[in-house]
Motif scaffolding. Structure first.
Motif, short mmCIF file in Angstrom:
data_model
loop_
_atom_site.label_atom_id
_atom_site.label_comp_id
_atom_site.label_asym_id
_atom_site.label_seq_id
_atom_site.Cartn_x
_atom_site.Cartn_y
_atom_site.Cartn_z
N VAL A 250 -18.38 45.11 26.87
CA VAL A 250 -17.28 44.62 27.70
C VAL A 250 -16.91 43.20 27.28
CG1 VAL A 250 -16.46 44.23 30.06
CG2 VAL A 250 -18.16 46.02 29.61
N PHE A 251 -15.64 43.00 26.99
CA PHE A 251 -15.09 41.69 26.65
C PHE A 251 -14.38 41.18 27.90
CE2 PHE A 251 -15.37 44.19 22.78
CZ PHE A 251 -16.10 43.33 21.97
N TYR B 135 -21.94 36.74 38.95
CA TYR B 135 -21.41 37.97 39.56
C TYR B 135 -21.74 39.19 38.70
CZ TYR B 135 -18.17 41.60 40.89
OH TYR B 135 -17.63 42.82 41.24
N LEU B 136 -21.46 39.10 37.40
CA LEU B 136 -21.71 40.23 36.50
C LEU B 136 -23.19 40.57 36.43
CD1 LEU B 136 -19.22 39.29 33.64
CD2 LEU B 136 -19.00 41.21 35.26
N GLN B 137 -24.05 39.57 36.40
CA GLN B 137 -25.49 39.83 36.39
C GLN B 137 -25.93 40.56 37.66
OE1 GLN B 137 -26.74 35.78 35.53
NE2 GLN B 137 -27.26 36.34 33.42
N ILE C 196 -16.77 35.88 27.95
CA ILE C 196 -18.06 36.55 28.16
C ILE C 196 -18.04 37.89 27.44
CG2 ILE C 196 -19.66 37.55 29.86
CD1 ILE C 196 -18.32 35.68 31.96
N ILE C 197 -19.13 38.19 26.75
CA ILE C 197 -19.33 39.52 26.16
C ILE C 197 -20.59 40.07 26.79
CG2 ILE C 197 -19.68 40.85 24.04
CD1 ILE C 197 -18.25 38.50 22.56
N ALA C 198 -20.48 41.27 27.34
CA ALA C 198 -21.60 41.83 28.10
C ALA C 198 -21.72 43.34 27.85
CB ALA C 198 -21.39 41.58 29.59
N LEU C 199 -22.87 43.87 28.22
CA LEU C 199 -23.07 45.31 28.19
C LEU C 199 -23.07 45.83 29.63
CD1 LEU C 199 -25.85 45.90 25.51
CD2 LEU C 199 -23.51 46.79 25.47
N ASP C 200 -22.27 46.85 29.87
CA ASP C 200 -22.27 47.58 31.13
C ASP C 200 -22.77 48.97 30.78
OD1 ASP C 200 -21.84 48.66 33.64
OD2 ASP C 200 -19.67 48.79 33.42
N LYS D 168 -25.55 43.10 31.29
CA LYS D 168 -26.40 42.28 30.44
C LYS D 168 -25.48 41.36 29.63
CE LYS D 168 -29.82 42.29 26.82
NZ LYS D 168 -30.36 42.98 25.68
N ILE D 169 -25.60 40.06 29.85
CA ILE D 169 -24.75 39.10 29.14
C ILE D 169 -25.26 38.97 27.71
CG2 ILE D 169 -23.84 36.74 29.10
CD1 ILE D 169 -23.03 38.49 31.60
N ILE D 170 -24.38 39.25 26.75
CA ILE D 170 -24.72 39.19 25.33
C ILE D 170 -24.39 37.82 24.76
CG2 ILE D 170 -24.24 40.17 23.04
CD1 ILE D 170 -25.67 42.08 24.99
N GLN D 171 -23.21 37.32 25.10
CA GLN D 171 -22.78 36.03 24.56
C GLN D 171 -21.70 35.44 25.45
OE1 GLN D 171 -22.17 36.03 20.37
NE2 GLN D 171 -21.37 33.97 20.31
N ARG D 172 -21.69 34.12 25.49
CA ARG D 172 -20.64 33.39 26.20
C ARG D 172 -19.86 32.56 25.19
NH1 ARG D 172 -23.28 30.67 31.48
NH2 ARG D 172 -21.13 29.99 31.70
N ASN D 173 -18.59 32.43 25.42
CA ASN D 173 -17.70 31.60 24.60
C ASN D 173 -17.79 31.92 23.11
OD1 ASN D 173 -18.80 29.46 26.99
ND2 ASN D 173 -16.63 29.90 26.87
#
Length: 117
Positions: A48-49, A17-19, A39-43, A24-29
């Motif tokens: 975004v945590f 969904y986020l993609q 999930i840690i992502a860039l918006d 941009k997914i930076i890291q999971r778990n």
């Protein structure tokens, strides 16, 4: 369905969904001594945590209700650990919750604020 499998499926659904939303997914778990962030992502330029909560029914309430004050504190402390380890102090940050149910995905931006960061 076992809760670990349900959680993994929920996280996979949230990532997709986020993609689609151009995150941009930076890291999971991400794990540290203080806890885990799903999930840690860039918006854009915002880090975004994301806490993912999956439910197969409404029996235990809305998924977001499980992200109580204690859980928020742990997520914020773990976010600090991530930022320290990766030296990303200059980025804006945000805490989101993604609820995954059989009916839909509900993305709650700015689900909570913290003074820790």
């Amino acid at each position: 369905m076992k809760s670990k499998i349900k959680g993994e499926l929920g996280e996979e659904t949230a990532v997709k969904y986020l993609q689609k939303q151009k995150y941009k997914i930076i890291q999971r778990n991400f794990k540290s001594v203080t806890g885990e962030i799903d999930i840690i992502a860039l918006d854009g330029k915002t880090l975004v945590f994301v806490e993912v909560k999956a439910r197969t029914s409404g029996f235990f309430g809305l998924p977001r209700e499980a992200v109580n004050e204690k859980k928020q504190y742990k997520i914020a402390r773990t976010a600090q650990d991530f930022m320290r380890q990766h030296k990303v102090y200059s980025l804006k940050t945000r805490f989101d919750v993604v609820e995954v149910t059989p009916e839909k995905v509900n993305h709650i931006k700015d689900a909570f604020c913290t003074e820790l960061l």
